[in-house]
Enzyme design. Structure first.
Site, PDB file in Angstrom:
ATOM      1  N   GLU A   1      49.018  37.035  40.631  1.00  0.00           N
ATOM      2  CA  GLU A   1      50.222  37.420  39.546  1.00  0.00           C
ATOM      3  C   GLU A   1      51.569  37.425  40.122  1.00  0.00           C
ATOM      4  O   GLU A   1      51.701  38.276  41.182  1.00  0.00           O
ATOM      5  CB  GLU A   1      49.408  38.916  39.068  1.00  0.00           C
ATOM      6  CG  GLU A   1      48.338  38.856  38.402  1.00  0.00           C
ATOM      7  CD  GLU A   1      47.686  40.120  38.168  1.00  0.00           C
ATOM      8  OE1 GLU A   1      46.901  40.450  37.180  1.00  0.00           O
ATOM      9  OE2 GLU A   1      47.540  41.094  39.079  1.00  0.00           O
TER      10      GLU A   1
ATOM     11  N   ASN B   1      43.819  44.134  37.558  1.00  0.00           N
ATOM     12  CA  ASN B   1      43.247  45.347  38.066  1.00  0.00           C
ATOM     13  C   ASN B   1      43.292  46.536  36.822  1.00  0.00           C
ATOM     14  O   ASN B   1      42.539  47.476  36.831  1.00  0.00           O
ATOM     15  CB  ASN B   1      44.167  45.901  39.204  1.00  0.00           C
ATOM     16  CG  ASN B   1      44.006  45.388  40.587  1.00  0.00           C
ATOM     17  OD1 ASN B   1      43.057  44.571  40.525  1.00  0.00           O
ATOM     18  ND2 ASN B   1      44.656  45.650  41.197  1.00  0.00           N
TER      19      ASN B   1
END
Ligand SMILES: NC(=O)c1ccc[n+]([C@@H]2O[C@H](COP(=O)([O-])OP(=O)(O)OC[C@H]3O[C@@H](n4cnc5c(N)ncnc54)[C@H](O)[C@@H]3O)[C@@H](O)[C@H]2O)c1
Length: 592
Positions: free
Chosen positions: A154, A192
């Site tokens: 990311e 996450n």
């Protein structure tokens, strides 16, 4: 002009940093690897040595390439050695002040156009950036654990990050063979933010003794095809890191589901940080080892539990749908005599035909011999009379998911079946105790939640109600093993283990899409390539059916009254519009 990265720095050589050093060195970069003191530096060096040793022993790296790879890494405890790096990736513990302090220092060491990246999983990259004199050159570069294996990165773009910087970093991630996705600066980013609610929920299941650690993990591996269970994954991530991530996510979003389960903090305080310390939810052979060893929580081997089991040789199955047919096949193939009951002779014939076809397919694929097929079919008798179940030792019902219908059936079974026969329901969402309560033998009623297709899926959730007798649970666990299934045992709560952990995560993905934080494609990619899941949430929702997902999510919401479990409005709207997924040709995606 794009930056030419050739020398990169990595700060912090723990779980993530050591892996990130390997990623760069494998791809031909010179790496300056920094940790806080000689001991930590040595640990980082040993990690690289062991990890590449494993690659050599598996034939994935030649000894020459290993030597060259290790030769490209310089290990040091002096941040000043980073001065020639065009990029520095920070991977120190998840603490904002520590990260800010390091960024401020490195800012004064490297050249003015060098890029500074943080591998933070949840902390605000913007706040870290403003600790430097030049926040424009700061990005998030969030690798996944283990960094050499997982392809996802990311790239976190803050409101001040210069366009060129995140473009260069995205290009660099691609050069590393990764699949980068650019995301905004929100705690948890994509992966996450979706993963940690699920992990925290699994921890709370363990903490409340709803199911054992082995069963929670096996349920997600075998029920959803996840590469590892949530508690084993917590150990891999590191409980201290997981705590910090959850805590940051909670403080940013105030979602109770992200408030770290109390046991995480207790374990961290006691030094049980997971694999890195040799003990977390499981116990490992030594620190940094992946080998689980037995400990006091390890289940006792089969037969040593001291509970008497009942004899089961004749099994009844009620129902004529996909699940019932699959369950009949499972028992028949394992050599049990099976009596199945359908509502009419036509339905009996349809089940026989479906069963014969399924067994025939197995023969054609070479998975079953013709003799075994004939033998299995000889074990099966179909009937339209419930009374024919009078001498079975166990009945599994797989009729329509309607409590009224199931309760009426259990009343009948109670009258028909011989004393001591076990009555099981394969319901996926109704309370098992409601079926038990209409019988005079609630101790003999249990849940046996098979997964679809029952012939293939190894998992069975064995659901014990407040009234179920221990010997009934033990008998059913034993029976599952005998028919080649893996039983996990849990209490009688909505969603049992798998659905209770899976659907809130899917619902969270819908909420993320609805909030326009990321596209369905980016979210699916994140969960597949970042977390190794077999399908992304939107792919899976379209397969499961949005109506089914909504019904389960509503059920969970009603049971737990948890605001975070409220179905995502977008999910409700898609169902209202008739966009149910693959079965209707359109769901989150459109199908031909
Ligand atoms: N563990 C994961 O699965 C995972 C995945 C992706 C990202 N992250 C993120 O990566 C970062 C590191 O996490 P981790 O799990 O590798 O932690 P870790 O505890 O395993 O390693 C941290 C390392 O940083 C070193 N360190 C501490 N203070 C330092 C300093 N002042 N200067 C240099 N080095 C210092 C420690 O000695 C240790 O080696 C965190 O921001 C975390 O959120 C973790």
């Amino acid at each position: 002009m794009a930056r030419d990265f050739s020398t990169v720095g990595v700060i912090g050589l723990g779980t993530m940093g050591a892996g990130i050093v390997e990623v760069f060195a494998r791809n031909g970069f010179d790496v300056v690897a920094v940790d806080v003191d000689d001991a930590a530096v040595e640990r980082g060096r040993t990690h690289l040595q062991h990890s590449t040793d494993r690659a050599v022993s598996r034939g994935k790296l030649t000894p020459e390439d290993q030597a060259a790879l290790i030769g490209r890494a310089t290990f040091t405890s002096d941040l000043g050695d980073l001065r020639d790096c065009q990029l520095v990736v920070e991977a120190v513990p998840e603490q904002l002040d520590l990260k800010k302090e390091i960024f401020a220092k490195v800012d004064g060491i490297v050249a003015p156009d060098a890029v500074l990246a943080t591998n933070t999983s949840s902390l605000p990259v913007t706040e870290i950036a403003v600790a430097t004199n030049n926040p424009k050159r700061v990005v998030g570069m969030h690798f996944f654990n283990p960094a050499p294996v997982l392809k996802f990165v990311e790239v976190v773009r803050t409101v001040v990050t210069e366009d060129e910087v995140f473009e260069d970093v995205t290009g660099l991630a691609q050069r590393l063979g990764k699949q980068p996705v650019v995301v905004g600066d929100k705690a948890g980013f994509i992966a996450n933010a979706l993963l940690f609610g699920y992990l925290n929920h699994a921890v709370s299941m363990f903490e409340s003794r709803y199911a054992s650690r082995e069963d929670i993990d096996a349920a997600m591996r075998l029920g959803c095809g996840y590469p590892m269970g949530p508690l084993a994954l917590m150990d891999l991530i590191g409980l201290d890191t997981a705590y910090e991530i959850l805590d940051t996510m909670y403080k940013q979003g105030r979602d109770r589901l992200h408030a770290p389960s109390p046991i995480i903090k207790q374990m961290v305080s006691a030094g049980l940080k997971g694999r890195k310390s040799g003990r977390g939810f499981y116990t490992y052979a030594e620190p940094d080892s992946s080998q689980v060893v037995t400990d006091p929580l390890t289940p006792r081997p089969e037969g040593e539990d001291g509970v008497e089991k009942r004899q089961v040789s004749r099994v009844g199955v009620v129902g004529s749908g996909t699940m019932a047919t699959g369950i009949v096949e499972v028992f028949a193939k394992a050599g049990y005599d099976v009596v199945f009951v359908a509502r009419s002779e036509t339905k009996v014939e349809a089940v026989q035909a479906a069963l014969t076809k399924s067994l025939e397919k197995a023969v054609q694929r070479g998975k079953l011999t013709e003799e075994a097929r004939d033998e299995a079919l000889r074990h099966v008798t179909g009937t339209a009379q419930l009374d024919d179940l009078r001498d079975v030792d166990l009945v599994v019902e797989a009729v329509v998911e309607d409590l009224g219908v199931k309760r009426a059936l259990f009343e009948n079974l109670d009258e028909i079946c011989k004393p001591g026969a076990i009555l099981a329901t394969t319901t996926s969402s109704l309370p098992v105790v409601e079926c038990a309560a209409v019988t005079k033998r609630p101790q003999d009623v249990v849940g046996m939640h098979f997964f679809n297709p029952a012939q293939v899926m190894k998992l069975v959730e064995v659901v014990s109600t407040v009234s179920t007798a221990p010997e009934v649970v033990a008998t059913v666990q034993d029976l599952c093993a005998k028919v080649g299934k893996h039983a996990v045992t849990c209490g009688d709560r909505s969603g049992f283990i798998v659905n209770a952990l899976l659907f809130p995560y899917l619902n969270d993905a819908v909420k993320m899409l609805e909030a326009n934080y990321a596209t369905a494609d980016a979210i699916d990619t994140a969960m597949k390539t970042g977390c190794g899941l077999p399908m992304g949430p939107f792919e899976l929702l379209d397969v499961v059916g949005l109506d089914v997902a909504l019904a389960i999510q509503r059920q969970l919401y009603l049971e737990f009254r948890e605001p975070g479990f409220a179905p995502a409005p977008l999910l409700e709207h898609l169902v209202t519009a008739g966009y149910l997924g693959r079965k209707s040709g359109r769901g989150f995606r459109t199908y031909a």
